[in-house]
Design a protein around this motif. Structure first.
Motif, mmCIF file in Angstrom:
data_model
loop_
_atom_site.group_PDB
_atom_site.id
_atom_site.type_symbol
_atom_site.label_atom_id
_atom_site.label_comp_id
_atom_site.label_asym_id
_atom_site.label_seq_id
_atom_site.Cartn_x
_atom_site.Cartn_y
_atom_site.Cartn_z
ATOM 1 N N LYS A 21 40.853 59.953 39.149
ATOM 2 C CA LYS A 21 42.216 60.029 39.659
ATOM 3 C C LYS A 21 42.684 61.471 39.760
ATOM 4 C CE LYS A 21 45.098 58.163 36.928
ATOM 5 N NZ LYS A 21 45.939 57.224 36.152
ATOM 6 N N LYS A 22 42.426 62.265 38.745
ATOM 7 C CA LYS A 22 42.816 63.669 38.767
ATOM 8 C C LYS A 22 42.113 64.406 39.906
ATOM 9 C CE LYS A 22 43.171 67.819 35.877
ATOM 10 N NZ LYS A 22 42.781 68.718 36.960
ATOM 11 N N ARG A 23 40.830 64.168 40.065
ATOM 12 C CA ARG A 23 40.081 64.836 41.130
ATOM 13 C C ARG A 23 40.628 64.432 42.509
ATOM 14 N NH1 ARG A 23 35.434 64.183 39.094
ATOM 15 N NH2 ARG A 23 34.839 62.192 40.039
ATOM 16 N N THR A 24 40.954 63.157 42.661
ATOM 17 C CA THR A 24 41.457 62.660 43.941
ATOM 18 C C THR A 24 42.792 63.291 44.307
ATOM 19 O OG1 THR A 24 40.359 60.533 43.573
ATOM 20 C CG2 THR A 24 42.107 60.587 45.223
ATOM 21 N N PHE A 25 43.751 63.259 43.386
ATOM 22 C CA PHE A 25 45.076 63.776 43.701
ATOM 23 C C PHE A 25 45.102 65.302 43.738
ATOM 24 C CE2 PHE A 25 46.284 59.446 42.269
ATOM 25 C CZ PHE A 25 46.926 59.047 43.428
ATOM 26 N N ASP A 26 44.268 65.951 42.965
ATOM 27 C CA ASP A 26 44.160 67.412 43.062
ATOM 28 C C ASP A 26 43.683 67.824 44.449
ATOM 29 O OD1 ASP A 26 45.065 67.868 40.520
ATOM 30 O OD2 ASP A 26 43.085 68.220 39.628
ATOM 31 N N GLU A 27 42.765 67.058 45.009
ATOM 32 C CA GLU A 27 42.290 67.341 46.373
ATOM 33 C C GLU A 27 43.412 67.152 47.387
ATOM 34 O OE1 GLU A 27 39.370 68.463 47.785
ATOM 35 O OE2 GLU A 27 38.906 69.027 45.722
ATOM 36 N N GLU A 28 44.256 66.145 47.161
ATOM 37 C CA GLU A 28 45.383 65.924 48.071
ATOM 38 C C GLU A 28 46.378 67.077 48.002
ATOM 39 O OE1 GLU A 28 45.986 63.126 50.344
ATOM 40 O OE2 GLU A 28 43.831 63.300 49.981
ATOM 41 N N VAL A 29 46.630 67.569 46.800
ATOM 42 C CA VAL A 29 47.531 68.714 46.647
ATOM 43 C C VAL A 29 46.973 69.935 47.381
ATOM 44 C CG1 VAL A 29 48.540 70.345 45.010
ATOM 45 C CG2 VAL A 29 48.509 67.903 44.472
ATOM 46 N N LYS A 30 45.680 70.184 47.233
ATOM 47 C CA LYS A 30 45.058 71.320 47.918
ATOM 48 C C LYS A 30 45.150 71.165 49.434
ATOM 49 C CE LYS A 30 41.636 72.285 44.290
ATOM 50 N NZ LYS A 30 40.180 72.271 43.945
ATOM 51 N N LYS A 31 45.035 69.935 49.900
ATOM 52 C CA LYS A 31 45.050 69.679 51.334
ATOM 53 C C LYS A 31 46.436 69.865 51.939
ATOM 54 C CE LYS A 31 44.013 65.993 54.682
ATOM 55 N NZ LYS A 31 43.498 64.603 54.830
ATOM 56 N N TRP A 32 47.437 69.313 51.282
ATOM 57 C CA TRP A 32 48.777 69.319 51.855
ATOM 58 C C TRP A 32 49.660 70.454 51.356
ATOM 59 C CZ3 TRP A 32 49.040 66.342 55.931
ATOM 60 C CH2 TRP A 32 48.185 65.240 56.010
ATOM 61 N N PHE A 33 49.334 71.016 50.200
ATOM 62 C CA PHE A 33 50.120 72.113 49.631
ATOM 63 C C PHE A 33 49.182 73.210 49.121
ATOM 64 C CE2 PHE A 33 52.656 68.295 49.157
ATOM 65 C CZ PHE A 33 53.889 68.691 49.670
ATOM 66 N N PRO A 34 48.411 73.842 50.002
ATOM 67 C CA PRO A 34 47.419 74.828 49.550
ATOM 68 C C PRO A 34 48.013 76.010 48.798
ATOM 69 C CG PRO A 34 47.756 74.950 51.925
ATOM 70 C CD PRO A 34 48.441 73.705 51.469
ATOM 71 N N ASN A 35 49.269 76.317 49.057
ATOM 72 C CA ASN A 35 49.901 77.469 48.404
ATOM 73 C C ASN A 35 51.004 77.052 47.438
ATOM 74 O OD1 ASN A 35 48.340 79.337 49.983
ATOM 75 N ND2 ASN A 35 49.720 78.917 51.711
ATOM 76 N N ARG A 36 51.050 75.755 47.100
ATOM 77 C CA ARG A 36 52.112 75.255 46.205
ATOM 78 C C ARG A 36 51.525 74.289 45.182
ATOM 79 N NH1 ARG A 36 56.545 72.600 49.777
ATOM 80 N NH2 ARG A 36 57.377 72.163 47.699
ATOM 81 N N PRO A 37 50.764 74.791 44.226
ATOM 82 C CA PRO A 37 50.161 73.904 43.218
ATOM 83 C C PRO A 37 51.190 73.219 42.323
ATOM 84 C CG PRO A 37 49.881 76.207 42.605
ATOM 85 C CD PRO A 37 50.422 76.203 44.010
ATOM 86 N N ASP A 38 52.437 73.732 42.318
ATOM 87 C CA ASP A 38 53.484 73.147 41.481
ATOM 88 C C ASP A 38 54.316 72.121 42.246
ATOM 89 O OD1 ASP A 38 54.541 75.011 43.232
ATOM 90 O OD2 ASP A 38 56.083 75.717 41.829
ATOM 91 N N VAL A 39 53.770 71.573 43.311
ATOM 92 C CA VAL A 39 54.482 70.628 44.160
ATOM 93 C C VAL A 39 55.043 69.456 43.364
ATOM 94 C CG1 VAL A 39 52.364 69.354 44.650
ATOM 95 C CG2 VAL A 39 54.256 69.213 46.244
ATOM 96 N N THR A 40 56.187 68.905 43.806
ATOM 97 C CA THR A 40 56.800 67.768 43.125
ATOM 98 C C THR A 40 56.860 66.540 44.027
ATOM 99 O OG1 THR A 40 59.006 68.551 43.740
ATOM 100 C CG2 THR A 40 58.176 69.187 41.577
#
Length: 308
Positions: A21-40
């Protein structure tokens, strides 16, 4: 051809499921928010998605299925079943290396086979994940609402379940129900704004995915209840008895507004593995309190000796 199946998850699966689950959603964050790892965006980065304790809670309290490919765990799907006929997909994830191969479609079909009496499924997904919109629409879901942040989807399925007691699409507002037997009543998509429940037996009720903002709960018996995965930001707890209550895996939210305890009796309580930075204790009885097994009286005495 790989065989995809789903099975109820157990606590022993928690670590593996959390890892995927962590790997899956971390990939989504990188895809949609490459410069915003603190996305909410809570659909792209769900609260507690990397927590094993959150996974264990969901396995215990929700319908949590592991997705298997030839007996190897490659993902999971978490749902809530309300009553007999209503289901909600809370979360679905497939390991990135297994995506794009029809796994998600197969999982949705298997889920519907697992719960043949469910005639309405709903879910939310991020407004940004356009690929999710296409996927759910392909699976028969229809958009019910959209905002910049979130899209809602619903799928209605013809089932063999009985409908003789179904009241649907009726305006029954402003009606008073007095001394009525409404045991096992199910409400879905019902507007109860400004409703009141007084002197009612609500034992064993199941309330999920509901908007209870600005509600009032007064003179209520909540013994042996479960409160989990809740947003209680800026709420007030007044004249509350908390005997035997546990607070676990709790945080202060995005704005980090501190909690206040005033005029509270916390005798014998324990704080373990907690972040207590900038905590203040004022005008309180600390008799018998210990920090790392050191009596607070000794710590205070040593402090004042140094101040002399």
């Amino acid at each position: 051809m790989p065989v995809i199946t789903i099975e109820k998850a157990s606590i022993v699966d928690a670590e593996k499921l959390t890892e995927i689950k962590k790997r899956t959603f971390d990939e989504e964050v990188k895809k949609w928010f490459p410069n915003r790892p603190d996305v909410t965006d809570y659909n792209i980065k769900p609260p507690g998605y990397s927590s094993i304790e959150m996974t264990k809670y969901m396995i215990r309290e929700l319908e949590y299925f592991k997705v298997l490919q030839d007996k190897e765990i490659i993902g999971g799907i978490i749902i809530t079943i309300s009553g007999k006929n209503f289901g909600r997909i809370d979360r679905i994830f497939v390991d990135p290396k297994h995506q794009g191969k029809g796994t998600g479609s197969r999982v949705i079909n298997l889920l519907e086979e697992e719960f043949p009496n469910v005639r309405t499924w709903d879910l939310e997904t991020s407004g940004r994940q356009i690929n999710n919109h296409y996927f759910y629409e392909k699976m028969g879901y229809k958009k019910t609402y959209e905002t910049e942040e979130e899209y809602g989807y619903l799928k209605e399925i013809g089932t063999s379940s009985k409908k003789e007691n179904l009241v649907e699409n009726k305006n029954i507002s402003s009606i008073q129900y007095v001394n009525c037997d409404m045991t096992k009543t199910e409400c879905y998509g019902v507007n109860l704004d400004e409703s009141s429940f007084s002197n009612c037996n609500l034992m064993n009720s199941h309330i999920s995915n509901c908007n209870l903002s600005h509600s009032k709960f007064q003179n209520i018996n909540l013994r042996n209840s479960l409160y989990a995965d809740l947003n209680l930001s800026n709420s007030k707890m007044i004249f509350v008895t908390l005997e035997g209550v546990s607070f676990m895996d709790t945080n202060l939210g995005d704005e980090k507004k501190p909690i206040s305890f005033e005029r509270c009796d916390l005798e014998g309580s324990k704080f373990m593995n907690c972040n207590l930075r900038n905590l203040e204790i004022q005008r309180s009885d600390l008799t018998g309190m210990k920090i790392d097994s050191i009596p607070i009286e000794e710590l205070m005495e040593a402090y004042y000796q140094l101040k002399k």
